[in-house]
Motif scaffolding. Structure first.
Motif, PDB file in Angstrom:
ATOM      1  N   VAL A 112     142.132  22.592  35.897  1.00 27.18           N
ATOM      2  CA  VAL A 112     141.795  21.667  36.974  1.00 27.18           C
ATOM      3  C   VAL A 112     143.098  20.954  37.341  1.00 27.18           C
ATOM      4  O   VAL A 112     143.899  20.628  36.460  1.00 27.18           O
ATOM      5  CB  VAL A 112     140.748  20.650  36.474  1.00 27.18           C
ATOM      6  CG1 VAL A 112     140.534  19.532  37.467  1.00 27.18           C
ATOM      7  CG2 VAL A 112     139.449  21.368  36.161  1.00 27.18           C
ATOM      8  N   ALA A 113     143.367  20.731  38.638  1.00 25.62           N
ATOM      9  CA  ALA A 113     144.605  20.049  39.065  1.00 25.62           C
ATOM     10  C   ALA A 113     144.706  18.691  38.362  1.00 25.62           C
ATOM     11  O   ALA A 113     143.723  17.980  38.231  1.00 25.62           O
ATOM     12  CB  ALA A 113     144.607  19.865  40.577  1.00 25.62           C
ATOM     13  N   ASP A 114     145.908  18.361  37.886  1.00 25.68           N
ATOM     14  CA  ASP A 114     146.104  17.109  37.139  1.00 25.68           C
ATOM     15  C   ASP A 114     145.577  15.894  37.889  1.00 25.68           C
ATOM     16  O   ASP A 114     145.049  14.975  37.289  1.00 25.68           O
ATOM     17  CB  ASP A 114     147.596  16.883  36.863  1.00 25.68           C
ATOM     18  CG  ASP A 114     148.127  17.820  35.786  1.00 25.68           C
ATOM     19  OD1 ASP A 114     147.302  18.361  35.020  1.00 25.68           O
ATOM     20  OD2 ASP A 114     149.347  17.994  35.725  1.00 25.68           O
ATOM     21  N   ASN A 115     145.745  15.896  39.221  1.00 24.64           N
ATOM     22  CA  ASN A 115     145.349  14.710  39.986  1.00 24.64           C
ATOM     23  C   ASN A 115     143.825  14.562  40.079  1.00 24.64           C
ATOM     24  O   ASN A 115     143.340  13.587  40.621  1.00 24.64           O
ATOM     25  CB  ASN A 115     145.993  14.718  41.382  1.00 24.64           C
ATOM     26  CG  ASN A 115     145.672  15.985  42.150  1.00 24.64           C
ATOM     27  OD1 ASN A 115     144.949  16.853  41.665  1.00 24.64           O
ATOM     28  ND2 ASN A 115     146.190  16.078  43.366  1.00 24.64           N
ATOM     29  N   LEU A 116     143.093  15.545  39.576  1.00 26.08           N
ATOM     30  CA  LEU A 116     141.626  15.439  39.596  1.00 26.08           C
ATOM     31  C   LEU A 116     141.071  15.067  38.220  1.00 26.08           C
ATOM     32  O   LEU A 116     139.871  14.948  38.045  1.00 26.08           O
ATOM     33  CB  LEU A 116     141.002  16.772  40.039  1.00 26.08           C
ATOM     34  CG  LEU A 116     141.414  17.251  41.438  1.00 26.08           C
ATOM     35  CD1 LEU A 116     140.777  18.590  41.756  1.00 26.08           C
ATOM     36  CD2 LEU A 116     141.021  16.225  42.486  1.00 26.08           C
ATOM     37  N   THR A 117     141.945  14.899  37.226  1.00 26.72           N
ATOM     38  CA  THR A 117     141.457  14.585  35.891  1.00 26.72           C
ATOM     39  C   THR A 117     141.725  13.123  35.568  1.00 26.72           C
ATOM     40  O   THR A 117     142.726  12.546  35.996  1.00 26.72           O
ATOM     41  CB  THR A 117     142.124  15.461  34.807  1.00 26.72           C
ATOM     42  OG1 THR A 117     143.490  15.111  34.719  1.00 26.72           O
ATOM     43  CG2 THR A 117     141.977  16.933  35.122  1.00 26.72           C
TER      44      THR A 117
HETATM   45  C1  LIG Z   1     145.607  17.581  43.936  1.00 25.40           C
HETATM   46  O1  LIG Z   1     146.767  18.409  43.848  1.00 25.40           O
HETATM   47  C2  LIG Z   1     146.605  19.668  44.475  1.00 25.40           C
HETATM   48  C3  LIG Z   1     147.877  20.466  44.196  1.00 25.40           C
HETATM   49  O2  LIG Z   1     148.134  20.505  42.830  1.00 25.40           O
HETATM   50  C4  LIG Z   1     146.356  19.484  45.958  1.00 25.40           C
HETATM   51  O3  LIG Z   1     146.169  20.757  46.565  1.00 25.40           O
HETATM   52  C5  LIG Z   1     145.123  18.614  46.178  1.00 25.40           C
HETATM   53  O4  LIG Z   1     144.982  18.323  47.542  1.00 25.40           O
HETATM   54  C6  LIG Z   1     145.243  17.298  45.395  1.00 25.40           C
HETATM   55  N1  LIG Z   1     143.970  16.587  45.476  1.00 25.40           N
HETATM   56  C7  LIG Z   1     143.872  15.264  45.617  1.00 25.40           C
HETATM   57  C8  LIG Z   1     142.493  14.715  45.644  1.00 25.40           C
HETATM   58  O5  LIG Z   1     144.855  14.548  45.710  1.00 25.40           O
END
Ligand SMILES: *[C@@H]1O[C@H](CO)[C@@H](O)[C@H](O)[C@H]1NC(C)=O
Ligand SMILES: *[C@@H]1O[C@H](CO)[C@@H](O)[C@H](O)[C@H]1NC(C)=O
Length: 224
Positions: free
Chosen positions: A36-41
């Motif tokens: 899961v993308a780090d920014n979603l955890t």
């Molecule tokens: C989280 O990061 C991904 C890339 O790693 C990006 O595509 C996505 O838009 C970002 N989501 C948020 C909610 O910032």
């Protein structure tokens, strides 16, 4: 347990344990653990947490563009295109990273280490001077340099954690493919981690450590 029995047990244990082979990264316990993308955890674990497997798609295992040369028009003259677990979420827990590296003539990858990974390069184009340096010997002798001139088709290894560098010594561009046995090898560039920190390391530490005048240290700190 008698001393002799203990020694036999110890010998068997050592023989068995040395025959097990562990990768540097943690082994996966399921088919995959697509990150899961780090920014979603909200919590951080050792590695990255897994997507619901039902939401995993083939694109989670794909990266493209490695046929395209990187832009080496920068002060060091090299460019990397890296497929690690941040770029290919499906690499999470699999212990592997691959990258393409391009060099302009005279391009240099400055001395650096990868704290979590051995590195292996397959040179496909050009001529590189590549080397690594051993950790400090115990007997006060000098750290040893192991270096080679690489030609297309040569493969060279930089053992985990050791300081290493690469320089394009040919008149043409150079290109290679590099692999790491970690999904997140990490990079510590020596000059930046000594002279370019935020905040700066106190010059008193560096003047004495490097046996240099404060003016030289100030200059070096202004450069990184
Ligand atoms: C989280 O990061 C991904 C890339 O790693 C990006 O595509 C996505 O838009 C970002 N989501 C948020 C909610 O910032
Ligand atoms: C390289 O970069 C410099 C400065 O960013 C720019 O002026 C120059 O035109 C670039 N050269 C090429 C060949 O792209």
């Amino acid at each position: 347990m008698a001393a002799a029995d203990f020694l036999v047990t110890l010998a068997i244990f050592l023989a068995l344990s040395s025959s097990f082979c562990y990768a540097y990264d943690v082994d996966p316990l399921q088919d995959f653990c697509v990150a899961v993308a780090d920014n979603l955890t909200a919590v951080f674990v050792n590695g990255k947490i897994c997507k619901n497997p039902k939401q995993v798609t083939p694109d989670d295992f794909l990266a493209s563009g490695f046929n395209i040369p990187g832009n080496t028009n920068n002060s060091l003259g090299f460019a990397t295109n890296m497929a690690d677990a941040n770029r290919i979420p499906g690499l999470n827990t699999l212990g592997l990273t691959v990258l393409r590296v391009d060099f302009a003539p005279n391009g240099v990858v400055p001395p650096h280490t990868h704290p979590r990974s051995t590195e292996i390069i397959v040179l496909l184009e050009g001529t590189l001077y590549a080397g690594f340096v051993t950790s400090n010997p115990r007997d006060n002798t000098k750290n040893r340099l192991f270096a080679k001139i690489l030609k297309p088709g040569d493969v060279f290894v930089f053992p985990i954690g050791l300081v290493h560098f690469l320089r394009n010594v040919g008149n043409t561009k150079a290109m290679g493919i590099v692999a790491f046995n970690s999904q997140n090898p990490g990079v510590i560039t020596i000059a930046n981690s000594v002279f370019g920190t935020e905040p700066l390391i106190s010059p008193e530490v560096l003047t004495k450590s490097f046996q240099l005048d404060k003016k030289v240290i100030d200059y070096l700190q202004s450069r990184f």
